[in-house]
Design an enzyme around this catalytic site. Structure first.
Site, PDB file in Angstrom:
ATOM      1  N   GLY A  98       0.828  -1.197   0.000  1.00  0.00           N
ATOM      2  CA  GLY A  98       0.000   0.000   0.000  1.00  0.00           C
ATOM      3  C   GLY A  98       0.860   1.244   0.000  1.00  0.00           C
ATOM      4  O   GLY A  98       2.049   1.217   0.346  1.00  0.00           O
ATOM      5  N   CYS A  99       0.270   2.354  -0.404  1.00  0.00           N
ATOM      6  CA  CYS A  99       1.053   3.594  -0.516  1.00  0.00           C
ATOM      7  C   CYS A  99       1.495   4.100   0.852  1.00  0.00           C
ATOM      8  O   CYS A  99       2.669   4.440   1.038  1.00  0.00           O
ATOM      9  CB  CYS A  99       0.254   4.655  -1.267  1.00  0.00           C
ATOM     10  N   TYR A 100       0.582   4.151   1.810  1.00  0.00           N
ATOM     11  CA  TYR A 100       0.985   4.591   3.156  1.00  0.00           C
ATOM     12  C   TYR A 100       2.027   3.650   3.774  1.00  0.00           C
ATOM     13  O   TYR A 100       3.036   4.117   4.314  1.00  0.00           O
ATOM     14  CB  TYR A 100      -0.228   4.680   4.079  1.00  0.00           C
ATOM     15  N   THR A 125       4.219   1.915   2.349  1.00  0.00           N
ATOM     16  CA  THR A 125       5.515   2.158   1.704  1.00  0.00           C
ATOM     17  C   THR A 125       6.212   3.347   2.357  1.00  0.00           C
ATOM     18  O   THR A 125       7.379   3.264   2.762  1.00  0.00           O
ATOM     19  CB  THR A 125       5.310   2.427   0.197  1.00  0.00           C
ATOM     20  N   ALA A 126       5.492   4.463   2.471  1.00  0.00           N
ATOM     21  CA  ALA A 126       6.105   5.663   3.035  1.00  0.00           C
ATOM     22  C   ALA A 126       6.503   5.459   4.491  1.00  0.00           C
ATOM     23  O   ALA A 126       7.592   5.846   4.924  1.00  0.00           O
ATOM     24  CB  ALA A 126       5.136   6.840   2.908  1.00  0.00           C
TER      25      ALA A 126
END
EC number: 1.2.1.38
Lengths: 342, 342, 342, 342
Positions: free
Chosen positions: B145-147, B149-150
Site C-alpha cells: 500500500g502507498c501509506y 511504503t512511506a
C-alpha cells in the site's frame, strides 16, 4: 559520443527543467552548471527534485567556466545573454532561453524591452512553416517565449490556410512558474492559490510582438493581436484560448482539415479527437501540445485552443527539441509526449 | 527481447501511472489493456496524458484477454485479484497492485477487509530487510500500500537498529489520487481544494496492519502503530510524519548513522543532508523516496519523515521496481529518481 | 458608543484579517492604520479585498499616530511589541498579536526567541480553564499563537479530565498564510502548490513552549510535547492531529464525555457528532473550532483533532474575542461560526 | 418583523451559499429547508460550515413544506422551478436561482435547454440599466447566471455608452463550484487541481444567449458574443476577460469615463484605480464586483475584465440583493463588499 552541455542559470525554473530533461537525454553529458547569486551552493538545496545532481556545486557564470562545451544553454534574465554569447566561439551551439534574440524588429525590441537590440537568431519553433530548416546545423538558437509557443501553434494553421481574418484575440492562463523563482509578494502561495488575475493587459505584454511576428509570417500579412495573459493557481501549464473571425466560406470541416494537415506529421502536437478539449494537466511535464479547434457559427469565429507545459514545450523542452535538430539528432531524443497525471 | 505485459484496470489512477512508466521501460512491451465499466472505450478519452496509447481500446478483463503475456498487472478493486490470478498460469508473473495478498495474518485481513483471505504473496518492498531476496525469481508479487511504503521506509531503520520503542505514532498526508478515480462528493475539487481533513481515525484504516507487519518484522517484536491519515489538497504525494520514543542512549549521531547505514546502497531512497526536509513536490512523478530524521531531545522521540509519490513509488513505480527484480532486470530499469518540479 | 481602534501592522495577513473582522464589528470604529515599509500607500493596493478601506492611507507606526485610541492592536514582527506598548498609556487596551507576551517562563522565551523577555500578559484563549476570568477588564492581552490555539483546544479537555498521559504527540498542517506575507522563495505559489513539507522539526518550533505551558496548566503537571508542523498547499487553515497515551480505564464513552463537558457552553467550539471529522474548509474565514476525538483501543491512545482558520480563530478572531471580553462586550460580537465553503 | 424564507435545494452549493448569507441577514428568518435525495439528513452532515444550522433536518420539496413563507428560494436543477413555483401563491416572493425564467426568447431557451420555455421573470441584475425598477415590488425574480453576471457588468457600460462594436469576445475562468456538487469524474480534485481546461466551446454554452440578451439591451442593437468558459483550479470565483473593437474615436480617457459614470453609485461594483487589476481572491465570499478596463491602441480593442465570486454575487448574493429590492429593504442588507483573503 555525447555532446557536453553547460547550463548558465541552473538554479531557476527554466534551468531546472532543462536539467530534468538533459538527465534523460542519451546524447548529452551535463557539464558546467552556473548561477549567479547561488554560486557555490549545491544544486540539491536549490533543485531538490534533481537527485542525481544533488551534489553538484554551482559555479559563477564566467567564460572560463562555460568554455570547453559543445552546447551552452543560457537561462539568464532578459538582456544578459548577448554579453555571454559573444564570448563563446562560433563553433559552440548556444541556445538562448531568454528573449534577447527572438524578435526581428529592433524597434519592437526596444519598445517592449527598453534596451538595445542584440540581434536575431534562428527561432526554435520547428513546427512553424520553415521552422526546421532554419535550425538545421545552426549554432545559435533563440528559444521562443512560452505564450508565443502556445499561441503560435494554436493559430498558425488557420493563417497558413488563409481561413482566419488577421485580427486575433487571445486570452491565456499560465501557471505561476512562468513568473520565475524570484520571490515577489504577488507570487506567494497565499496570494495565488484560489485566485485568477490578469496582468500586462492592453497590448503591453512583451510576448505580444513575438506572436505578431509568428502569425504574420504564417498569414503573409500583418496580423493584429489582442493578448491578455492571466495568472492561474497552478504551478505549470498554459491554456491559450485564441480566436479570429473566420474568412468567407469557412466551415467546421474545412477548419478541421486545415489543422489535420498542419499537424499530420508533428511528433509533439496532438490535434485531439472532435469533442475532446485540451487540459494543461494532460501535458504536465511533457513536451506535447494538445490542440483543438471549433467553428462558432453564430459568432462566425474560429476558436483554437492549445495546452502546453510552459516549462517543457514552452521553454526547456522546446530548447532541447531545437537543439536536437541543430545537432542532427532525432528531433524527439530525450523528450516525451507523456504527461504526469493526475 | 521485451517481456509482454497486460494491465487489468488500465482506466484508473494506478493503471494509468503504471502505463506511464511502462511506456518508457525498455524491457516491456505493452499488451492487453482492460477495464470493466470502460471496456470498449479508447484510452485517449480516459487517460489523455498517455498520448502514445490514445488509440488503444480497452478490453474486458477476461482470462482470454490476459492470456499470452509474460507479466500481468492487476489494478483492480480490493478482493477481485484472487479470482483473476487463479486463471493465470504459474509461469506468468502476476503483480497485484491491490491489497489482496499483502497481509500474512488471515485474521487481520478479515477484520480489516471483511472477506476471506486469499493468501500471501512475496511483498514488493525491496528496501526492507530481506526484501530483494523474496522477490528474485518470484512469479507473484503483492505491491505494498502507498501509506505502508512511506511509513515502513521512514521507520524500519530505527527498528532494525533497535533504537526505537515499539510504539509508533504516524500522521500522514496524502494527495487525492490515493482515493481513486470513482467520483464521490467529498473528493470533488470544490471540496478538497483549500482543505485538510482526517479520515479512518482511531486505528481503523486498512493500511494499519500492513505497517504493523512490516515494522514488527524489522523490530523483531510486535510494534504498536497509531496511524492517522489525512487528505491534502494536492493530486499526488504522501508526507509521512512518524515518531517513536527513543531507546536508551540514542543520540542524534547514532540515529543518523542508523539511517545512513540502512540506505547506503539504496538506489531510490535519499537520506537528505542534515537540515533539509522532504517535500512531496520534490518526488512528483518519481520513484524516489526522500527521508530525514531528527532526535527531539526534550521529548525523547525519534522523528522520521518521508515523502513519496503515492502513485509512483507508492504504487506503480514500486510495482515496476519489484517486477524488475523478479524478471532479473536491473532494479532501476524504466524508473527515475528525478521529480517534476516545481 | 463605539470604541476607537488602531491597528499597527495593517498591511500584513494578521492585520488584514483583523480589519476584515473589525469592519463588521458594531462596537468598534476603525482609527489609525500603520505599516512600516508600506507607510504612505493606500490600503486598497495592499489589501484589495477590504473595499470599504481602499482609500485609507497607511501611517508610520509612531506613538503620535497610535495615541487617542481606546484599543490598539499590534500586528508587528516578534520582538517589536514591547517598545510600542510602553508608549501607550495604562488605560488603553493593547492587544498584542505577536509572541512577545505569551510565555511565562523567561528562559523559555530566551531559548526560543533569542532576545530578552518582555513580560507576560493575560493570555487570550478564553476557552482554557480560567481563561475568561483572566481577560475580564484587562488592559493588556497576549493573543495566542495559531498552532497553540488549535492544539490547546484539541487536548486540554483530556488533560483537565486526567485521562491522558503527559506526553503528547502533535502533527499539524498549516496553510501558507501562517508564514506571513514577506516574500521568500520557499513560499512561492510554484513551490507550495502540490507540496506538503515539514519544518521546525524536532522540538525547535517556537510554538512548542506555548503548547507545553497551556497543556501543563490543564494537566496540573508538566506535559511533554513532540510537535511537528507541516506546510500545506492552501492559503488558510490548521488541522492539528494530537494524541497521547490514554490513562488507565479510559473508554470511548468517557473520552467523549470529557469533551462534551469541556465544550458544552463554548460559543465557538463545536465537538462534531460521532463519525464526522474536522475539515479546515468548514471553518474558512470563521472563528469556529471543529473538534473530534477517538479512542484507538489497539494503540491505547486518545486521538484529538481540531480544525481552525489560522488567521481567524488562530489570530485575528481570537484577538477580537478576547477584546470583547476585556471591553465587557458580548464575547461573540462581530464574530461568526459560519465558514465560507466550498 | 423579519420575513420568513424557505430554501428549496439547501444541500447544494447555491443553497449553502444562500444560507450562509441569510444567517447574517437581519431581515430574514430561515424557515423550511428542503433537498430531494438528501431529505431526512441533518444539514450539519451536508454543509458542515453552517454550524448554526447543523441540527436542521432537510425536508422534501413539497408544496406543504414550502407553504407559509414570505420568500421562497429555488435552488433546483434547471427545468424544475416552474412546477414548484406554480404551487406558490402570487403573494409569495419566489426567487429562482436556476435558469428557467431568465431568457425572454422562447426559441433561444428551447435551443439551449431542450425543453419548453416556462416564461420570463424580472431579471435580478440591478446594476443593468433599468435593473432596479424591474425588481421593485416584484413577486418573482430570475437570478442571473454566474457568467452572465460577470460578463454583463464588465461590458454593459461600453455598450450603453456606444463605444464598443457589437461583437464581443469573452473568455472566462470559473472555479469548480460553478459545476455543482453532483460528483462527476472530471470534477474530482485529482483532475482539476493543476489543470486549466475549456468546455462548452464554440457558442454552445447555455449562458451565451443570456449574455447576448443583456448586452443587446444595453447596446440597443444585437450584440454578437463569442464565449469560451474555462474551468480553473480553485473552488470559487469567475474572472471574465471581455473585449470588443472600439468604436471610432475611443480613447483611454473616454473609455474610463464611461465606466466611472456607469458605476458611480453602485454599492457593489468597484472600478479599480488605474493600473490595478481584478483578482478573484479579492472578492472571495463577497458580493463585490471588481472591474478594470483598458484600451489596447494597437489592436483597437476595449478590454474589460471583471472578477466576482460565482456563488456570492454570481448566485446567492445576487439573489439576496434582488430580494432586498423586491422587499423594499436597503439593497445592501446582509451583504458585504469585503472578501476573505488571502
Amino acid at each position: 559520443m555525447a555532446a557536453r552541455a553547460a547550463v548558465a542559470g541552473a538554479s531557476g525554473y527554466a534551468g531546472g527543467e532543462l536539467l530534468r530533461l538533459l538527465l534523460s537525454h542519451p546524447g548529452i553529458e551535463i557539464g558546467a552548471l552556473t548561477g549567479n547569486s547561488n554560486a557555490g551552493q549545491k544544486l540539491g538545496a536549490l533543485q531538490p527534485h534533481l537527485l542525481p545532481l544533488a551534489d553538484r556545486v554551482l559555479a559563477e557564470t564566467t567564460p572560463g567556466v562555460l568554455a570547453g562545451h559543445d552546447v551552452v544553454f543560457l537561462a539568464l534574465p532578459h538582456g544578459q545573454s548577448a554579453a555571454v554569447a559573444e564570448q563563446l566561439g562560433p563553433d559552440v551551439l548556444v541556445v538562448d532561453m531568454g528573449a534577447d534574440f527572438r524578435l526581428k524588429d529592433a524597434a519592437d525590441w526596444e519598445r517592449f524591452y527598453g534596451c538595445a537590440h542584440a540581434g536575431t537568431w534562428p527561432y526554435g519553433l520547428p513546427e512553424l512553416p520553415g521552422g526546421r530548416a532554419a535550425l538545421e546545423g545552426s549554432k545559435r538558437i533563440a528559444v521562443p517565449g512560452c505564450y508565443p509557443t502556445a499561441v503560435s501553434l494554436a493559430l498558425f494553421p488557420a493563417y497558413t490556410a488563409g481561413i482566419a481574418e488577421p485580427e486575433a484575440v487571445i486570452v491565456a492562463a499560465s501557471g505561476t512558474s512562468g513568473a520565475g523563482k524570484a520571490p515577489k509578494p504577488h507570487l506567494l502561495g497565499s496570494e495565488v492559490m484560489g485566485s485568477m488575475s490578469p496582468y500586462g493587459v492592453g497590448g503591453v505584454h512583451r510576448h505580444t510582438p513575438e506572436m505578431i511576428q509568428n502569425l504574420s509570417a504564417a498569414a503573409g500579412e500583418r496580423v493584429c493581436v489582442s493578448f491578455t495573459p492571466t495568472l492561474a493557481p497552478m504551478p505549470r501549464g498554459i491554456l491559450a484560448t485564441c480566436s479570429a473571425k473566420a474568412a468567407d466560406g469557412v466551415t467546421g470541416d474545412s477548419l478541421r482539415a486545415a489543422y489535420e494537415k498542419a499537424f499530420a506529421d508533428e511528433p509533439f502536437v496532438r490535434l485531439l479527437p472532435e469533442g475532446q478539449w485540451p487540459a494543461t494537466a494532460s501535458v504536465y511535464g511533457s513536451n506535447a501540445v494538445q490542440v483543438q479547434v471549433a467553428y462558432d457559427e453564430a459568432a462566425d469565429r474560429i476558436i483554437a485552443i492549445s495546452a502546453i507545459d510552459n516549462l517543457t514545450k514552452g521553454t526547456a523542452g522546446g530548447a532541447v527539441q531545437s537543439m536536437n535538430i541543430a545537432l542532427g539528432l532525432d528531433e524527439t531524443t530525450g523528450l516525451s509526449t507523456i504527461g504526469v497525471a493526475p
